[in-house]
Enzyme design. Structure first.
Site, PDB file in Angstrom:
ATOM      1  N   SER A  28       0.831  -1.206   0.000  1.00  0.00           N
ATOM      2  CA  SER A  28       0.000   0.000   0.000  1.00  0.00           C
ATOM      3  C   SER A  28       0.864   1.254   0.000  1.00  0.00           C
ATOM      4  O   SER A  28       0.353   2.366  -0.095  1.00  0.00           O
ATOM      5  CB  SER A  28      -0.948   0.011   1.197  1.00  0.00           C
ATOM      6  OG  SER A  28      -0.232  -0.201   2.399  1.00  0.00           O
ATOM      7  N   ASN A 115      -2.647  -2.951  12.909  1.00  0.00           N
ATOM      8  CA  ASN A 115      -4.103  -2.827  12.779  1.00  0.00           C
ATOM      9  C   ASN A 115      -4.649  -1.603  13.512  1.00  0.00           C
ATOM     10  O   ASN A 115      -5.474  -0.869  12.972  1.00  0.00           O
ATOM     11  CB  ASN A 115      -4.794  -4.094  13.288  1.00  0.00           C
ATOM     12  CG  ASN A 115      -4.369  -5.321  12.500  1.00  0.00           C
ATOM     13  OD1 ASN A 115      -3.731  -5.179  11.449  1.00  0.00           O
ATOM     14  ND2 ASN A 115      -4.691  -6.502  12.988  1.00  0.00           N
ATOM     15  N   THR A 160     -39.327  25.597 -12.136  1.00  0.00           N
ATOM     16  CA  THR A 160     -39.722  24.236 -11.785  1.00  0.00           C
ATOM     17  C   THR A 160     -39.826  23.498 -13.117  1.00  0.00           C
ATOM     18  O   THR A 160     -40.214  24.106 -14.126  1.00  0.00           O
ATOM     19  CB  THR A 160     -41.077  24.180 -11.037  1.00  0.00           C
ATOM     20  OG1 THR A 160     -42.107  24.629 -11.918  1.00  0.00           O
ATOM     21  CG2 THR A 160     -41.089  25.047  -9.793  1.00  0.00           C
ATOM     22  N   HIS A 161     -39.433  22.258 -13.136  1.00  0.00           N
ATOM     23  CA  HIS A 161     -39.388  21.475 -14.386  1.00  0.00           C
ATOM     24  C   HIS A 161     -38.507  22.168 -15.436  1.00  0.00           C
ATOM     25  O   HIS A 161     -38.697  21.967 -16.631  1.00  0.00           O
ATOM     26  CB  HIS A 161     -40.787  21.256 -14.975  1.00  0.00           C
ATOM     27  CG  HIS A 161     -41.775  20.745 -13.980  1.00  0.00           C
ATOM     28  ND1 HIS A 161     -42.061  19.407 -13.831  1.00  0.00           N
ATOM     29  CD2 HIS A 161     -42.516  21.393 -13.057  1.00  0.00           C
ATOM     30  CE1 HIS A 161     -42.963  19.257 -12.860  1.00  0.00           C
ATOM     31  NE2 HIS A 161     -43.242  20.446 -12.371  1.00  0.00           N
ATOM     32  N   SER A 281     -11.920  26.450 -26.890  1.00  0.00           N
ATOM     33  CA  SER A 281     -11.934  25.225 -27.673  1.00  0.00           C
ATOM     34  C   SER A 281     -10.702  25.204 -28.568  1.00  0.00           C
ATOM     35  O   SER A 281     -10.227  26.247 -29.001  1.00  0.00           O
ATOM     36  CB  SER A 281     -13.211  25.198 -28.522  1.00  0.00           C
ATOM     37  OG  SER A 281     -13.013  24.410 -29.674  1.00  0.00           O
ATOM     38  N   LYS A 287     -15.410  29.851 -28.776  1.00  0.00           N
ATOM     39  CA  LYS A 287     -15.925  29.197 -27.565  1.00  0.00           C
ATOM     40  C   LYS A 287     -15.335  29.751 -26.275  1.00  0.00           C
ATOM     41  O   LYS A 287     -14.152  30.065 -26.187  1.00  0.00           O
ATOM     42  CB  LYS A 287     -15.624  27.695 -27.619  1.00  0.00           C
ATOM     43  CG  LYS A 287     -16.442  26.905 -28.616  1.00  0.00           C
ATOM     44  CD  LYS A 287     -17.945  27.020 -28.440  1.00  0.00           C
ATOM     45  CE  LYS A 287     -18.444  26.315 -27.206  1.00  0.00           C
ATOM     46  NZ  LYS A 287     -18.296  24.849 -27.284  1.00  0.00           N
ATOM     47  N   ASN A 289     -15.916  28.243 -22.531  1.00  0.00           N
ATOM     48  CA  ASN A 289     -16.619  27.144 -21.870  1.00  0.00           C
ATOM     49  C   ASN A 289     -16.542  27.214 -20.344  1.00  0.00           C
ATOM     50  O   ASN A 289     -15.513  27.603 -19.798  1.00  0.00           O
ATOM     51  CB  ASN A 289     -16.035  25.802 -22.340  1.00  0.00           C
ATOM     52  CG  ASN A 289     -16.238  25.585 -23.825  1.00  0.00           C
ATOM     53  OD1 ASN A 289     -17.238  26.021 -24.392  1.00  0.00           O
ATOM     54  ND2 ASN A 289     -15.271  24.943 -24.468  1.00  0.00           N
ATOM     55  N   GLU A 294     -18.592  22.583 -15.014  1.00  0.00           N
ATOM     56  CA  GLU A 294     -18.865  21.220 -15.509  1.00  0.00           C
ATOM     57  C   GLU A 294     -18.135  20.189 -14.652  1.00  0.00           C
ATOM     58  O   GLU A 294     -18.654  19.100 -14.380  1.00  0.00           O
ATOM     59  CB  GLU A 294     -18.422  21.096 -16.973  1.00  0.00           C
ATOM     60  CG  GLU A 294     -19.261  21.937 -17.921  1.00  0.00           C
ATOM     61  CD  GLU A 294     -18.596  22.061 -19.276  1.00  0.00           C
ATOM     62  OE1 GLU A 294     -18.820  21.197 -20.113  1.00  0.00           O
ATOM     63  OE2 GLU A 294     -17.836  23.032 -19.484  1.00  0.00           O
ATOM     64  N   TYR A 321      -9.187  -7.358  11.610  1.00  0.00           N
ATOM     65  CA  TYR A 321      -8.575  -6.839  10.387  1.00  0.00           C
ATOM     66  C   TYR A 321      -8.582  -7.866   9.267  1.00  0.00           C
ATOM     67  O   TYR A 321      -8.216  -9.021   9.462  1.00  0.00           O
ATOM     68  CB  TYR A 321      -7.126  -6.389  10.668  1.00  0.00           C
ATOM     69  CG  TYR A 321      -6.474  -5.797   9.434  1.00  0.00           C
ATOM     70  CD1 TYR A 321      -6.678  -4.472   9.101  1.00  0.00           C
ATOM     71  CD2 TYR A 321      -5.690  -6.595   8.577  1.00  0.00           C
ATOM     72  CE1 TYR A 321      -6.119  -3.921   7.960  1.00  0.00           C
ATOM     73  CE2 TYR A 321      -5.132  -6.053   7.438  1.00  0.00           C
ATOM     74  CZ  TYR A 321      -5.343  -4.723   7.135  1.00  0.00           C
ATOM     75  OH  TYR A 321      -4.802  -4.179   6.005  1.00  0.00           O
ATOM     76  N   GLN A 326      -7.435  -2.509   3.509  1.00  0.00           N
ATOM     77  CA  GLN A 326      -6.426  -1.663   2.850  1.00  0.00           C
ATOM     78  C   GLN A 326      -7.070  -0.833   1.726  1.00  0.00           C
ATOM     79  O   GLN A 326      -6.545   0.192   1.324  1.00  0.00           O
ATOM     80  CB  GLN A 326      -5.303  -2.546   2.298  1.00  0.00           C
ATOM     81  CG  GLN A 326      -4.148  -1.782   1.706  1.00  0.00           C
ATOM     82  CD  GLN A 326      -2.907  -2.636   1.612  1.00  0.00           C
ATOM     83  OE1 GLN A 326      -2.259  -2.896   2.627  1.00  0.00           O
ATOM     84  NE2 GLN A 326      -2.573  -3.110   0.431  1.00  0.00           N
TER      85      GLN A 326
HETATM   86  N1  ARG Z   1      -1.198  -1.665   4.819  1.00  0.00           N
HETATM   87  C1  ARG Z   1      -2.201  -2.146   5.714  1.00  0.00           C
HETATM   88  C2  ARG Z   1      -3.507  -1.393   5.448  1.00  0.00           C
HETATM   89  O1  ARG Z   1      -3.453  -0.485   4.741  1.00  0.00           O
HETATM   90  C3  ARG Z   1      -1.760  -1.927   7.120  1.00  0.00           C
HETATM   91  C4  ARG Z   1      -2.327  -2.900   8.094  1.00  0.00           C
HETATM   92  C5  ARG Z   1      -1.693  -4.214   7.927  1.00  0.00           C
HETATM   93  N2  ARG Z   1      -2.184  -5.149   8.882  1.00  0.00           N
HETATM   94  C6  ARG Z   1      -2.108  -6.466   8.711  1.00  0.00           C
HETATM   95  N3  ARG Z   1      -2.614  -7.222   9.612  1.00  0.00           N
HETATM   96  N4  ARG Z   1      -1.558  -6.970   7.634  1.00  0.00           N
HETATM   97  O2  ARG Z   1      -4.546  -1.742   5.913  1.00  0.00           O
END
Ligand code: ARG
Length: 462
Positions: A28, A115, A160-161, A281, A287, A289, A294, A321, A326
């Protein structure tokens, strides 16, 4: 102590280092690295608590805190580097801490799990993000009130509408968005409050034999401690709360954006955006825009998607967990990143836009004044349904003869209903119509004045 370099920090029971494809899937760090400041802040609280509780010595605690501050400085200076083998931000920070303070770093994780650590990081991020969005939103609210104040008397049709309905003051319309944003602030504050619970001390899921004090770490971080260690590591409601607040805010921005897309089209011609907030554009030289509006309209799609993504991830996930969790980060980051730039542009876009009061007033006249006639009769005792039918017939006749309602000859008015003989002509103007409103919270100038006062008092509190 070269263990870490040979494999992951949990690698003790493994005979091989992770396969590259698994490492890539599992990591991650490419996206959770932005949690580093919160991770370090949480670790400083944890290290301080370990010392105060005698779980590590005071000297060790001080060394850990010193080292963590040094890593934080590195992060803030943009000099913190990570590799895929760090897996996640928690491991990367711990690795860097060890490089700075040596083996005392190996004690930091006592009484803690990734965790409760990752849950804390996300709580801190969410609380901070809710605050940043709140600030930006207040700026947009200020701009709405300012622009409403400057153009207090301009009228435009209310729809309205998407059909012209009745004249309203532009200031009333702008303030309608103000009140919607004020409700967003309430939701953001609620999200910040639910993010202000610290899961630290829950450890993996069931607590820890070490005498950690979750109240100490929570107080250090300006939070309240969790009640149940299993809930603490499983709970992502605070992230849902923020995602919901952002999704609703996104919907509000999309409605405002859509109106401005219409207003700035030549078909409506009510407003012109400043060149600094419009784009052209690549092929059509004429144009201009309203891209920014948007995008405000468009970003609501991903904001709703981000909320749905986390809801679905959490659905049926057993407590404790699971790596699914993640997946909580990217939707939350994405939503915050989508809302903030839109909110950053909005205040000046509103302040620099120009309104065509003449076009708006013209569109607010004609049959948009028909209800005024029906109400005129009803005030004089004609049952409203009868009044409605009489004016409806008048509208049909005027339409057939191509005469605007304001110019309806007296005999046509009287033919529709005798009491219309006395209708004051200035009632049949957009200005006369709005001035004729008497109910609280209406579009009458005095009522809008009261709204403006209320809105200014509210903003004065910031
Ligand atoms: N990278 C993990 C997450 O984003 C961290 C927690 C990892 N915990 C574990 N029991 N593997 O959730």
């Amino acid at each position: 102590m070269s263990e870490r370099r040979d494999g992951p920090l949990w690698g003790g029971r493994f005979g091989a280092t992770p396969a590259e494809a698994f490492e890539r899937l599992n990591a991650s760090i490419p996206f959770d690295v932005r949690l580093a400041p919160y991770d370090i802040r949480g670790s400083i609280a944890h290290a301080g608590m370990l010392g105060r509780q005698g779980i590590v010595s005071e000297e060790e605690s001080a060394e850990l805190v010193w080292g963590l501050r040094a890593v934080l400085e590195e992060v803030e200076a943009g000099g913190f580097s990570w590799t895929l083998s760090d897996e996640d931000v928690h491991t990367a920070v711990e690795r860097r801490l060890r490089e700075k303070v040596g083996d005392v770093a190996l004690k930091l994780h006592t009484g803690r799990s990734r965790n409760d650590q990752v849950a804390l990081d996300l709580h801190l991020f969410a609380r901070d993000a809710a605050g940043r969005v709140r600030e930006a939103l207040v700026e947009a609210m200020r701009a709405l009130v300012e622009v409403a104040g400057v153009h207090q008397d301009l009228v435009l049709p209310g729809y309205t509408h998407l059909q012209r309905a009745q004249p309203i003051l532009l200031s009333h319309h702008l303030l309608a968005h103000f009140w919607a944003f004020r409700r967003d602030l309430v939701r953001l504050d609620a999200a910040a409050a639910s993010a202000s619970v610290s899961p630290l001390g829950a450890a993996a899921l069931g607590g820890t034999p070490h005498l950690v004090d979750p109240r100490l770490t929570a107080a250090d971080l300006g939070m309240t401690p969790f009640e149940n260690s299993l809930d603490a590591v499983s709970d992502r409601d605070f992230a849902l709360d923020l995602l919901y607040a952002l999704a609703v805010l996104g919907v509000h921005l999309s409605r405002l954006g859509e109106e401005w897309v219409l207003w700035t089209s030549p078909e409506f011609g009510f407003a012109t955006l400043d060149d600094a907030y419009s784009s052209g554009s690549s092929i059509m030289p004429q144009k201009k825009n309203p891209d920014a509006f948007e995008l405000m309209r468009g970003k609501s799609g991903r904001l709703i998607g981000d909320l749905a993504a986390l809801l679905v991830t959490l659905k049926a996930l057993p407590l404790g967990y699971s790596k699914d969790l993640q997946e909580d980060k990217e939707p939350l980051f994405d939503a915050v990143d989508a809302v903030l730039p839109a909110l950053a542009a909005l205040p000046e876009m509103l302040r620099t836009a120009r309104f065509d009061g003449g076009r708006m007033a013209k569109a607010a006249g004609g049959f948009a004044l028909a209800t005024e006639l029906a109400d005129f009769l009803a005030v004089r005792g004609v049952p409203f349904r009868e009044a409605h039918a009489a004016v409806g017939r008048l509208v049909r006749r005027l339409e057939e003869s191509g005469v605007p309602l304001e110019e309806a000859p007296a005999e046509m008015l009287v033919a529709a209903h005798p009491a219309l003989a006395e209708v004051p002509r200035d009632l049949l103007t957009p200005e006369g119509s709005v001035a004729n409103k008497k109910s609280p919270g209406s579009t009458s100038p005095s009522s809008v004045e009261a709204q403006l006062r209320e809105a200014r008092t509210f903003l004065g509190g910031f």
